[in-house]
Design a protein around this motif. Structure first.
Motif, short mmCIF file in Angstrom:
data_model
loop_
_atom_site.label_atom_id
_atom_site.label_comp_id
_atom_site.label_asym_id
_atom_site.label_seq_id
_atom_site.Cartn_x
_atom_site.Cartn_y
_atom_site.Cartn_z
N ARG A 143 -90.92 -113.65 73.29
CA ARG A 143 -90.04 -113.57 74.45
C ARG A 143 -90.68 -112.72 75.54
O ARG A 143 -91.62 -111.94 75.30
N VAL A 144 -90.17 -112.84 76.77
CA VAL A 144 -90.71 -112.08 77.90
C VAL A 144 -89.82 -110.87 78.14
O VAL A 144 -88.62 -111.00 78.38
N LEU A 145 -90.42 -109.70 78.08
CA LEU A 145 -89.70 -108.44 78.21
C LEU A 145 -89.29 -108.21 79.66
O LEU A 145 -90.10 -108.36 80.57
N LEU A 146 -88.04 -107.82 79.88
CA LEU A 146 -87.55 -107.58 81.24
C LEU A 146 -87.27 -106.10 81.50
O LEU A 146 -86.97 -105.73 82.64
N GLU A 147 -87.34 -105.28 80.49
CA GLU A 147 -87.14 -103.84 80.66
C GLU A 147 -88.19 -103.12 79.83
O GLU A 147 -88.33 -103.39 78.63
N GLY A 148 -88.94 -102.23 80.46
CA GLY A 148 -90.05 -101.58 79.78
C GLY A 148 -89.63 -100.82 78.53
O GLY A 148 -88.50 -100.35 78.39
N ILE A 149 -90.57 -100.70 77.59
CA ILE A 149 -90.36 -99.94 76.36
C ILE A 149 -90.98 -98.57 76.54
O ILE A 149 -92.17 -98.45 76.83
N ARG A 150 -90.15 -97.54 76.39
CA ARG A 150 -90.61 -96.16 76.56
C ARG A 150 -90.58 -95.43 75.21
O ARG A 150 -89.75 -95.72 74.35
N ALA A 151 -91.48 -94.48 75.08
CA ALA A 151 -91.52 -93.67 73.87
C ALA A 151 -90.26 -92.83 73.77
O ALA A 151 -89.90 -92.14 74.72
N ASP A 152 -89.58 -92.91 72.62
CA ASP A 152 -88.36 -92.11 72.45
C ASP A 152 -88.67 -90.70 71.97
O ASP A 152 -87.80 -89.84 71.94
N ARG A 153 -89.93 -90.45 71.60
CA ARG A 153 -90.41 -89.12 71.21
C ARG A 153 -91.92 -89.12 71.36
O ARG A 153 -92.53 -90.16 71.64
N ASP A 154 -92.52 -87.96 71.20
CA ASP A 154 -93.98 -87.90 71.28
C ASP A 154 -94.60 -88.82 70.23
O ASP A 154 -94.08 -88.96 69.11
N LEU A 155 -95.73 -89.44 70.58
CA LEU A 155 -96.47 -90.28 69.63
C LEU A 155 -97.91 -89.79 69.56
O LEU A 155 -98.59 -89.76 70.59
N PRO A 156 -98.39 -89.42 68.38
CA PRO A 156 -97.59 -89.28 67.17
C PRO A 156 -96.58 -88.14 67.30
O PRO A 156 -96.78 -87.23 68.11
N PRO A 157 -95.52 -88.17 66.50
CA PRO A 157 -94.45 -87.17 66.65
C PRO A 157 -94.78 -85.82 66.01
O PRO A 157 -93.99 -84.88 66.10
N PHE A 158 -95.95 -85.71 65.38
CA PHE A 158 -96.39 -84.45 64.76
C PHE A 158 -97.91 -84.48 64.68
O PHE A 158 -98.53 -85.52 64.90
N ASP A 159 -98.50 -83.33 64.42
CA ASP A 159 -99.95 -83.28 64.17
C ASP A 159 -100.21 -84.01 62.86
O ASP A 159 -99.82 -83.54 61.78
N ARG A 160 -100.87 -85.15 62.94
CA ARG A 160 -101.00 -86.06 61.79
C ARG A 160 -102.40 -85.98 61.19
O ARG A 160 -103.41 -86.04 61.91
N VAL A 161 -102.45 -85.85 59.89
CA VAL A 161 -103.71 -85.82 59.16
C VAL A 161 -104.32 -87.22 59.16
O VAL A 161 -103.63 -88.21 58.88
N THR A 162 -105.59 -87.35 59.48
CA THR A 162 -106.23 -88.67 59.56
C THR A 162 -107.21 -88.95 58.42
O THR A 162 -107.76 -90.05 58.36
N MET A 163 -107.42 -87.97 57.52
CA MET A 163 -108.33 -88.17 56.38
C MET A 163 -107.75 -87.47 55.16
O MET A 163 -107.16 -86.39 55.26
N ASP A 164 -107.91 -88.08 54.00
CA ASP A 164 -107.60 -87.35 52.76
C ASP A 164 -108.56 -86.17 52.67
O ASP A 164 -109.76 -86.32 52.87
N GLY A 165 -108.02 -85.00 52.38
CA GLY A 165 -108.89 -83.82 52.30
C GLY A 165 -108.11 -82.54 52.13
O GLY A 165 -107.07 -82.52 51.44
N TYR A 166 -108.58 -81.47 52.79
CA TYR A 166 -107.98 -80.15 52.63
C TYR A 166 -107.76 -79.53 54.01
O TYR A 166 -108.67 -79.48 54.83
N ALA A 167 -106.52 -79.07 54.24
CA ALA A 167 -106.19 -78.41 55.50
C ALA A 167 -106.55 -76.93 55.39
O ALA A 167 -106.16 -76.24 54.44
#
Length: 401
Positions: A31-55
């Motif tokens: 379908r063709v969007l008629l109203e823009g999609i806005r982020a409802d929160r920060d993306l990503p919403p937290f500091d996200r780990v990107t590798m298996d490992g140790y913090a």
């Protein structure tokens, strides 16, 4: 007579937007969007780990600490733990987990060795610094930021964004009801016996299929014989029930070309008749009092199919609120000569050269009735009427089928 560009512009001036409706997310693809999609929160919403490992805390590494005590394990979907205050504290983390509070980087598993509750960073490990292997909160988009603009046809990527932003429904353009009408006494149904003087209906099947691929699947097929009373009666009902009407045949100057006069008699105001092009010169376009767009395409299959892609589908996209698409410029692979003082809508096959350049290989058919000649082509290029010879390498606007 109008050029193709002038005809397109004139049609665009008369196109009225289709109605807006709310569509569930699960049914919004295409379908063709008629109203823009806005982020409802920060993306990503937290500091996200990107590798298996140790913090860990990066300053501990920079201070020379190489052996760390594993305090616990934190997987994706768990609330964030807090790193201990001791310099050698670490928390085992999994990809997608929240970065533990107090930690500021992640050492990948492959850079470590584990012995019970002790983790040692291997000799030669590099790149470990603040933010290493961490996808920072809001680094993609901030809350309230528009991610998908109105006028976008929704595909998998846009649907994923809508889902991530919590949109259970979307404001989209209504899919119009389209009537595809083949005309002529010579036409018979595909499943019917065909006499030597008859031909099977193909235009309406081709047009309906192309419309579905373009995102306009709500189309029904009809057939009108060359009988004035039948044309008058059935056309009246079609114009009353559909938002867009596409007819093929019956629009030239012959005795049985009944459509132009009957359309105007039924209140369809002519926008244009005739375009200086081949194929498709007899094209007729109008609009009714209630805003029904009417496209009367030539009956020859190649003419009808080409006009559909040159004028009808772009008009539908405009009415849907879709962003206008400029045709792609592609060089001709070989020289081409076209002598009539008309624009040439030339079928082509795209081919990639050894130099990495995509070129348009001319694939002209035998006649405008040779629909089978379009099989294996990718679309058509538009050659202007002000030239006769077009050398290899000539840049031409390409439109895909």
């Amino acid at each position: 007579m109008l050029t193709p560009a002038e005809a397109e512009l004139l049609i665009a001036r008369h196109v009225q937007p289709f109605h807006r409706e709310h569509c569930p997310l699960v049914a919004a693809h295409g379908r063709v969007l008629l109203e823009g999609i806005r982020a409802d929160r920060d993306l990503p919403p937290f500091d996200r780990v990107t590798m298996d490992g140790y913090a860990i805390l990066a300053t501990a590494w920079m201070a020379g600490t190489r052996s760390f005590r594993v305090e616990r394990m934190q997987a994706a979907g768990m609330r964030a733990f807090t790193l201990g205050e001791q310099p050698d504290a670490c928390i085992e983390v999994m990809t997608g987990a929240v970065l533990p509070a107090g930690a500021d980087c992640v050492v990948p598993h492959e850079e470590t060795e584990r012995d019970g509750l002790r983790m040692t960073i291997r000799e030669g490990a590099a790149g470990i610094e603040r933010g290493f292997s961490v996808h920072r909160r809001g680094s993609d988009h901030r809350a309230g930021e528009e991610i998908v603009a109105a006028g976008t046809r929704l595909g998998g990527r846009e649907i994923a964004v809508a889902a991530a932003c919590g949109r259970i429904s979307l404001s989209v353009s209504q899919i119009p009801r389209i009537a595809v009408v083949a005309t002529g006494d010579e036409l018979v149904e595909v499943e019917s016996p065909v006499a030597a003087h008859q031909i099977r209906r193909s235009n309406d099947h081709a047009i309906r299929a192309a419309l579905a691929i373009a995102g306009y699947a709500n189309a029904e097929r009809f057939h009108l014989r060359d009988l004035p009373q039948e044309v008058e009666h059935r056309l009246w009902h079609i114009l009353a029930e559909y938002e867009v009407v596409i007819l093929t045949g019956g629009i030239s100057k012959g005795r049985f070309d009944l459509l132009p006069a009957e359309l105007e008699r039924q209140g369809v105001r002519k926008i244009l008749q005739g375009v200086a092009q081949r194929p498709g010169k007899p094209l007729w376009v109008g609009i009714s009092d209630r805003g029904v767009l009417v496209f009367a395409l030539p009956g020859n299959p190649v003419s009808a199919y080409t006009c559909l892609h040159r004028y009808v589908i772009p008009a539908l996209e405009r009415a849907s609120g879709l962003k206008a698409r400029e045709p792609r410029l592609v060089p001709l692979a070989s020289a081409y000569v076209f002598r009539p003082k008309l624009a040439c809508l030339l079928p082509v096959k795209l081919a990639n050269g050894a130099d990495g350049v995509t070129r348009a290989v001319p694939r002209p058919g035998n006649t405008s009735g040779d629909l089978a000649g379009l099989v294996g082509t990718d679309g058509f290029v538009e050659l202007p009427a002000d030239s006769v010879e077009f050398p290899a390498g000539t840049l031409t606007p390409f439109r895909a089928w």
